[in-house]
Design an enzyme around this catalytic site. Structure first.
Site, PDB file in Angstrom:
ATOM      1  N   CYS A   1      -4.432  -2.147  -3.771  1.00 52.93           N
ATOM      2  CA  CYS A   1      -4.494  -1.723  -2.427  1.00 52.93           C
ATOM      3  C   CYS A   1      -4.522  -0.647  -1.952  1.00 52.93           C
ATOM      4  CB  CYS A   1      -4.201  -3.503  -1.241  1.00 52.93           C
ATOM      5  SG  CYS A   1      -4.608  -2.397   0.533  1.00 52.93           S
TER       6      CYS A   1
ATOM      7  N   ASP B   1      -3.558   0.993   0.879  1.00 51.23           N
ATOM      8  CA  ASP B   1      -2.602   1.093   1.511  1.00 51.23           C
ATOM      9  C   ASP B   1      -1.461   1.957   1.591  1.00 51.23           C
ATOM     10  OD1 ASP B   1      -0.272   0.474   2.643  1.00 51.23           O
ATOM     11  OD2 ASP B   1      -0.467  -0.909   3.922  1.00 51.23           O
TER      12      ASP B   1
ATOM     13  N   ARG C   1       1.115   2.841   1.429  1.00 47.57           N
ATOM     14  CA  ARG C   1       2.335   2.632   1.216  1.00 47.57           C
ATOM     15  C   ARG C   1       3.004   1.592  -0.190  1.00 47.57           C
ATOM     16  NH1 ARG C   1       2.870  -1.306   6.675  1.00 47.57           N
ATOM     17  NH2 ARG C   1       0.863  -1.554   5.372  1.00 47.57           N
TER      18      ARG C   1
ATOM     19  N   HIS D   1      -0.011  -7.364  -1.436  1.00 50.11           N
ATOM     20  CA  HIS D   1       1.118  -6.964  -0.927  1.00 50.11           C
ATOM     21  C   HIS D   1       0.802  -7.602   0.047  1.00 50.11           C
ATOM     22  CE1 HIS D   1      -0.041  -3.951   2.442  1.00 50.11           C
ATOM     23  NE2 HIS D   1      -1.564  -4.369   1.239  1.00 50.11           N
TER      24      HIS D   1
ATOM     25  N   CYS E   1      -0.605  -7.549   3.777  1.00 48.24           N
ATOM     26  CA  CYS E   1      -2.034  -6.829   3.664  1.00 48.24           C
ATOM     27  C   CYS E   1      -2.469  -6.534   5.194  1.00 48.24           C
ATOM     28  CB  CYS E   1      -2.831  -7.123   2.907  1.00 48.24           C
ATOM     29  SG  CYS E   1      -4.156  -6.282   2.133  1.00 48.24           S
TER      30      CYS E   1
HETATM   31 CO    CO Z   1      -3.131  -4.187   1.904  1.00 46.71          CO
END
Ligand code: CO
Length: 210
Positions: free
Chosen positions: A42, A44, A46, A98, A101
């Site tokens: 992803c 993302d 993090r 994750h 999400c």
């Molecule tokens: Co995500």
């Protein structure tokens, strides 16, 4: 110093540090790229692939998009997959979702997000396939987390539907495909599923590869 200047400053310090530890570090990396892993994760911020797996530059070939989807009509994704499989000959492909999400969560709502709707609709399709199981989970967070796992499982399946993969399976008995989910709350990766080379999938998706 501005926030972006800080990045450039940190970069210089990092490069200097690498050379101090190993004078040949960049020379070696410049000449050859031989990663054993393709990471599909992803976007993302993090969930940085190399940091959470303690891998170094040169070890993982990375593709990231919202909610780690395997979309064969996406030229970006398809190019990454073809290059990783046919040229780099990666031994393992990891789809890493994750928990928590935002993309998966958004797909469970009726929010109109414009062009993002088109991307997230693919997750709605997965929800529809598993709606009986998902609707039975009362807690909304737990339901979203389960959809994260099911999404990873479906993306692993999607990879197996690709003819480059099927050809490489037959020819060299690689790559293995792994479905993982990362926990934002504890930093731990949970393996969800695994697919060995030459696993038979629905015959409808199997190509005549030589
Ligand atoms: Co995500």
């Amino acid at each position: 110093m501005t926030v972006y200047e800080k990045l450039l400053h940190e970069n210089k310090a990092w490069a200097k540090d690498q050379v101090e530890k190993d004078p040949e570090y960049f020379k070696r990396l410049e000449q050859i790229q031989q990663p054993e892993f393709l990471w599909i994760g992803c976007s993302d911020s993090r969930v940085p692939a190399d940091k959470i797996t303690c891998t170094q530059p040169g070890e993982i070939f990375v593709h990231r998009n919202i909610a780690n989807l395997v979309v064969h009509t996406d030229v970006n994704f398809s190019s990454v997959l073809k290059y990783a499989v046919e040229v780099l000959q990666v031994k393992h492909i990891i789809v890493c979702g994750h928990y928590g999400c935002g993309g998966v969560r958004a797909a469970m709502t009726n929010q109109d997000l414009g062009i993002i709707n088109k991307w997230l609709r693919q997750i709605k399709d997965i929800y529809r396939i598993y709606s009986e199981e998902l609707d039975a989970i009362e807690d909304i967070d737990a339901r979203a987390d389960r959809l994260v796992e099911l999404n990873v499982k479906e993306q692993v399946m999607n990879i197996a539907k690709n003819s480059s993969i099927q050809r490489q399976w037959k020819k060299n008995n690689i790559p293995h495909i792994h479905g993982w989910v990362y926990g934002l709350n504890d930093g731990i990766i949970k393996p969800i599923c695994e697919m060995e080379p030459n696993t038979h999938i629905d015959p409808l998706y199997e190509y005549d590869v030589d």
